[in-house]
Design an enzyme around this catalytic site. Structure first.
Site, PDB file in Angstrom:
ATOM      1  N   ASP A 198       0.788  -1.257   0.000  1.00 23.30           N
ATOM      2  CA  ASP A 198       0.000   0.000   0.000  1.00 23.30           C
ATOM      3  C   ASP A 198       0.815   1.300   0.000  1.00 23.30           C
ATOM      4  O   ASP A 198       0.462   2.247   0.721  1.00 23.30           O
ATOM      5  CB  ASP A 198      -0.958   0.016   1.212  1.00 23.30           C
ATOM      6  CG  ASP A 198      -2.026  -1.067   1.146  1.00 23.30           C
ATOM      7  OD1 ASP A 198      -2.023  -1.861   0.186  1.00 23.30           O
ATOM      8  OD2 ASP A 198      -2.861  -1.119   2.070  1.00 23.30           O
ATOM      9  N   ASP A 224      -4.635  -0.796  -1.978  1.00 23.46           N
ATOM     10  CA  ASP A 224      -5.960  -0.637  -1.386  1.00 23.46           C
ATOM     11  C   ASP A 224      -6.832   0.007  -2.482  1.00 23.46           C
ATOM     12  O   ASP A 224      -6.410   0.990  -3.107  1.00 23.46           O
ATOM     13  CB  ASP A 224      -5.822   0.302  -0.176  1.00 23.46           C
ATOM     14  CG  ASP A 224      -6.786  -0.010   0.942  1.00 23.46           C
ATOM     15  OD1 ASP A 224      -7.197  -1.175   1.088  1.00 23.46           O
ATOM     16  OD2 ASP A 224      -7.141   0.940   1.688  1.00 23.46           O
ATOM     17  N   HIS A 264     -10.839   0.917  -3.237  1.00 24.66           N
ATOM     18  CA  HIS A 264     -12.231   0.935  -2.785  1.00 24.66           C
ATOM     19  C   HIS A 264     -13.144   1.664  -3.766  1.00 24.66           C
ATOM     20  O   HIS A 264     -12.726   2.635  -4.410  1.00 24.66           O
ATOM     21  CB  HIS A 264     -12.346   1.664  -1.444  1.00 24.66           C
ATOM     22  CG  HIS A 264     -11.489   1.087  -0.356  1.00 24.66           C
ATOM     23  ND1 HIS A 264     -11.439  -0.258  -0.070  1.00 24.66           N
ATOM     24  CD2 HIS A 264     -10.652   1.693   0.547  1.00 24.66           C
ATOM     25  CE1 HIS A 264     -10.611  -0.455   0.942  1.00 24.66           C
ATOM     26  NE2 HIS A 264     -10.113   0.691   1.334  1.00 24.66           N
ATOM     27  N   HIS A 285     -17.607   3.157   0.155  1.00 29.68           N
ATOM     28  CA  HIS A 285     -17.118   1.900   0.747  1.00 29.68           C
ATOM     29  C   HIS A 285     -17.453   1.813   2.240  1.00 29.68           C
ATOM     30  O   HIS A 285     -17.472   2.831   2.944  1.00 29.68           O
ATOM     31  CB  HIS A 285     -15.597   1.802   0.540  1.00 29.68           C
ATOM     32  CG  HIS A 285     -15.038   0.469   0.908  1.00 29.68           C
ATOM     33  ND1 HIS A 285     -14.252   0.276   2.017  1.00 29.68           N
ATOM     34  CD2 HIS A 285     -15.167  -0.749   0.308  1.00 29.68           C
ATOM     35  CE1 HIS A 285     -13.909  -1.009   2.087  1.00 29.68           C
ATOM     36  NE2 HIS A 285     -14.449  -1.646   1.063  1.00 29.68           N
ATOM     37  N   HIS A 308     -10.628   7.090   1.314  1.00 35.16           N
ATOM     38  CA  HIS A 308      -9.244   6.928   0.848  1.00 35.16           C
ATOM     39  C   HIS A 308      -9.182   5.866  -0.237  1.00 35.16           C
ATOM     40  O   HIS A 308     -10.049   4.997  -0.309  1.00 35.16           O
ATOM     41  CB  HIS A 308      -8.329   6.523   2.016  1.00 35.16           C
ATOM     42  CG  HIS A 308      -8.661   5.161   2.565  1.00 35.16           C
ATOM     43  ND1 HIS A 308      -9.699   4.958   3.453  1.00 35.16           N
ATOM     44  CD2 HIS A 308      -8.124   3.939   2.323  1.00 35.16           C
ATOM     45  CE1 HIS A 308      -9.774   3.669   3.737  1.00 35.16           C
ATOM     46  NE2 HIS A 308      -8.839   3.022   3.063  1.00 35.16           N
ATOM     47  N   LYS A 329      -6.998  -4.949  -3.052  1.00 32.76           N
ATOM     48  CA  LYS A 329      -7.766  -5.468  -1.911  1.00 32.76           C
ATOM     49  C   LYS A 329      -8.776  -4.418  -1.440  1.00 32.76           C
ATOM     50  O   LYS A 329      -8.588  -3.235  -1.687  1.00 32.76           O
ATOM     51  CB  LYS A 329      -6.824  -5.865  -0.775  1.00 32.76           C
ATOM     52  CG  LYS A 329      -5.973  -4.727  -0.265  1.00 32.76           C
ATOM     53  CD  LYS A 329      -4.915  -5.223   0.702  1.00 32.76           C
ATOM     54  CE  LYS A 329      -4.095  -4.101   1.251  1.00 32.76           C
ATOM     55  NZ  LYS A 329      -4.840  -3.089   1.995  1.00 32.76           N
ATOM     56  N   CYS A 332      -2.286  -2.843   7.601  1.00 37.14           N
ATOM     57  CA  CYS A 332      -2.193  -3.731   6.444  1.00 37.14           C
ATOM     58  C   CYS A 332      -0.908  -4.566   6.427  1.00 37.14           C
ATOM     59  O   CYS A 332      -0.937  -5.728   6.013  1.00 37.14           O
ATOM     60  CB  CYS A 332      -2.375  -2.929   5.162  1.00 37.14           C
ATOM     61  SG  CYS A 332      -4.074  -2.300   5.067  1.00 37.14           S
TER      62      CYS A 332
END
Ligand code: ZN
Length: 213
Positions: A24, A62, A64, A68, A97, A122, A167
């Site tokens: 990330d 990451d 989204h 989310h 984010h 993810k 994470c």
């Protein structure tokens, strides 16, 4: 800390089964981002220095959708960093984010990804967050990383990136549970460290046998 990581890497140049897993390192987690991790940008030159020592480099991202489940803004009346109960368990509420296809979700511009062979996205399901790069927070949904590593007989993971206490730690713990040799290179990780979260994450990593160098 840096010394020991460099010594280790000096003896493991391009070992075929070893992977550098970069967690990330995205604009929203770096300086000026929506969920900036303190001193995040300091790790980027170090990661760039480590990369050529590895036969395999994999990045996580990451990723989204708008609205989310992990965003405080998706839960009217709830506050940032409040913990709510969801179908997949406790969920910390974060600022919006890493929204897919936005600047915040892109990798930091200074990160050298020339040798990155695979990107794991993810947190892609609207109603399911994912801290770990292996299993999403329901502990059932796989991201595909385990299959990728298994099919290539890659057994040893060196973790760097953001954030140590979320994470990186969740990924490291799942990696150990799945049987990988797992080494976190601490000099190339940074934590959010909210209310003792870093110390708790380190205890959990130690318990399952994650090496911290
Ligand atoms: Zn997220």
């Amino acid at each position: 800390m840096i010394d020991s990581a460099e010594k280790l890497l000096a003896g493991t140049t391009r070992e075929q089964r070893q992977v550098l897993l970069i967690v990330d390192v995205q604009n929203d987690f770096c300086a000026g981002g929506a969920l900036a991790v303190p001193h995040a940008n300091a790790i980027v030159p170090l990661i760039n220095q480590f990369s050529p020592h590895f036969a395999h480099v994999i990045c996580t991202q990451d990723w989204h959708c708008p609205g989310h489940i992990s965003f405080a803004s998706s839960h009217p009346g709830k506050k940032l960093y409040e913990i709510i109960e969801t179908q997949s368990g406790a969920q910390m509420l974060w600022p919006d984010h890493c929204v897919a296809n936005t600047h915040g979700a892109e990798f930091d511009g200074q990160l050298d990804r020339a040798r990155c062979e695979f990107v794991v996205r993810k947190g892609t399901h609207k109603y399911l967050d994912s801290y770990s790069a292996f299993l999403e927070n329901d502990k059932i949904t796989q991201t595909g990383l385990h299959a990728y590593l298994q099919q290539r007989a890659l057994t040893s993971l060196f973790l760097v990136g953001l954030a140590t206490d979320y994470c990186v730690a969740f990924t490291a713990i799942d990696a150990r549970k799945l049987g990988y040799q797992t080494i976190m290179l601490q000099a190339a990780c940074r934590a959010i460290d909210m209310n003792g979260s870093l110390e708790r994450a380190c205890e959990r990593m130690d318990k399952v046998g994650v090496s911290r160098l």
